[in-house]
Design an enzyme around this catalytic site. Structure first.
Site, PDB file in Angstrom:
ATOM      1  N   ALA A 165      29.091  -8.861 -71.051  1.00 61.60           N
ATOM      2  CA  ALA A 165      30.462  -9.000 -70.554  1.00 61.60           C
ATOM      3  C   ALA A 165      31.264 -10.045 -71.316  1.00 61.60           C
ATOM      4  CB  ALA A 165      30.444  -9.350 -69.063  1.00 61.60           C
ATOM      5  N   ASP A 166      30.591 -10.967 -71.997  1.00 67.69           N
ATOM      6  CA  ASP A 166      31.297 -12.041 -72.697  1.00 67.69           C
ATOM      7  C   ASP A 166      30.608 -12.325 -74.027  1.00 67.69           C
ATOM      8  OD1 ASP A 166      33.097 -14.050 -73.247  1.00 67.69           O
ATOM      9  OD2 ASP A 166      32.113 -15.548 -71.983  1.00 67.69           O
ATOM     10  N   LEU A 167      30.646 -11.349 -74.911  1.00 67.04           N
ATOM     11  CA  LEU A 167      29.993 -11.484 -76.213  1.00 67.04           C
ATOM     12  C   LEU A 167      30.822 -12.407 -77.100  1.00 67.04           C
ATOM     13  CD1 LEU A 167      27.637 -10.615 -77.995  1.00 67.04           C
ATOM     14  CD2 LEU A 167      29.023  -8.694 -78.777  1.00 67.04           C
TER      15      LEU A 167
ATOM     16  N   ASN B 149      27.304 -17.462 -77.060  1.00 74.55           N
ATOM     17  CA  ASN B 149      26.227 -16.744 -76.379  1.00 74.55           C
ATOM     18  C   ASN B 149      25.249 -16.070 -77.331  1.00 74.55           C
ATOM     19  OD1 ASN B 149      27.044 -17.461 -73.793  1.00 74.55           O
ATOM     20  ND2 ASN B 149      28.499 -15.767 -73.674  1.00 74.55           N
TER      21      ASN B 149
END
Length: 242
Positions: free
Chosen positions: A168-170, A174
């Site tokens: 969801a938050d590449l 991360n």
């Protein structure tokens, strides 16, 4: 093999891997508990509420779920409760279990917890720490990002996309890099999806925006658009269809 076990008590509902940790209680989710035992290695700031802890199962990352943006001022760390299996901590724990089962490079989940507060809940997650790793953002800041590393990132993302694993938050914070390889972390709100070009390309666009925001284009000039990003995409496409 993961042995998922659930414990319920006054300190909340805990889901843990009994194959790695025979028993977990509410104290495990308190940074103060680890600090009093000289086992709180670091507690960086930031919205994630992350602490590095030295547990009987090895070094681990304790993360308290917190909201971001304007809604954080109203709700802070509370989420609407719609069922135990739908809590963010339980969903991320089980997704990580499945990604590990498929051989994807993610931190193994150790334990998760949620605590009811009426119609809302707060939550935490403990995962094994990836040793001696730096984020892709840190590699960029240190001047260690180049076309070769970009290719490795492209291959990494393709491995997850082949399995339908959507992050969801590449972003560059991360992606972890160490001598053993590359890893993806923080799968909050992630899920397995039917493979489709639309969400895959949106994932990659998010990663590109992150790198540019962190100064990749400023640091490399034309090299980012002419070499680094094309190298990432070329390896991504090659790996995706391998």
């Amino acid at each position: 093999m993961t042995e998922q076990r659930v414990e319920e008590g006054a300190g909340g509902t805990i889901l843990f891997d009994a194959a790695r940790i025979p028993q977990v209680d509410a104290d495990w989710f308190s940074p103060q508990y680890w600090r009093e035992r000289d086992a709180l290695r670091s507690q960086p700031g930031g919205r994630g509420g992350v602490a590095i802890i030295d547990t009987p199962a090895g070094e681990a990352v304790l993360r308290h779920y917190r909201r971001g943006g304007m809604v954080a001022r109203l709700l802070g760390d509370r989420y609407l409760f719609t069922g135990a299996r739908r809590t963010r901590s339980a969903r991320e724990f089980r997704l990580l279990v499945e990604l590990c089962r498929r051989g994807l490079p993610v931190p193994p989940p150790l334990a998760s917890r949620f605590v009811r507060h009426g119609m809302r809940y707060s939550a935490d997650l403990i995962t094994a720490r990836i040793p001696d790793a730096a984020t892709l953002a840190e590699r960029l800041a240190d001047g260690a990002f180049n076309a070769a590393l970009a290719r490795r990132v492209g291959e990494l993302v393709a491995r997850f996309h082949r399995e339908g694993a959507w992050h969801a938050d590449l972003n560059a914070h991360n992606v972890l890099v160490n001598d053993s390889g590359l890893y993806l972390i923080d799968f909050d709100r992630g899920r397995l999806r039917t493979p489709a070009a639309r969400w895959r390309h949106a994932n990659l666009a998010r990663l590109k925006r992150s790198l540019i925001k962190l100064g990749a284009r400023d640091a490399a000039g034309d090299t980012f658009d002419a070499e680094w990003w094309p190298a990432l995409m070329e390896q991504y496409e090659r790996s995706l269809h391998a």
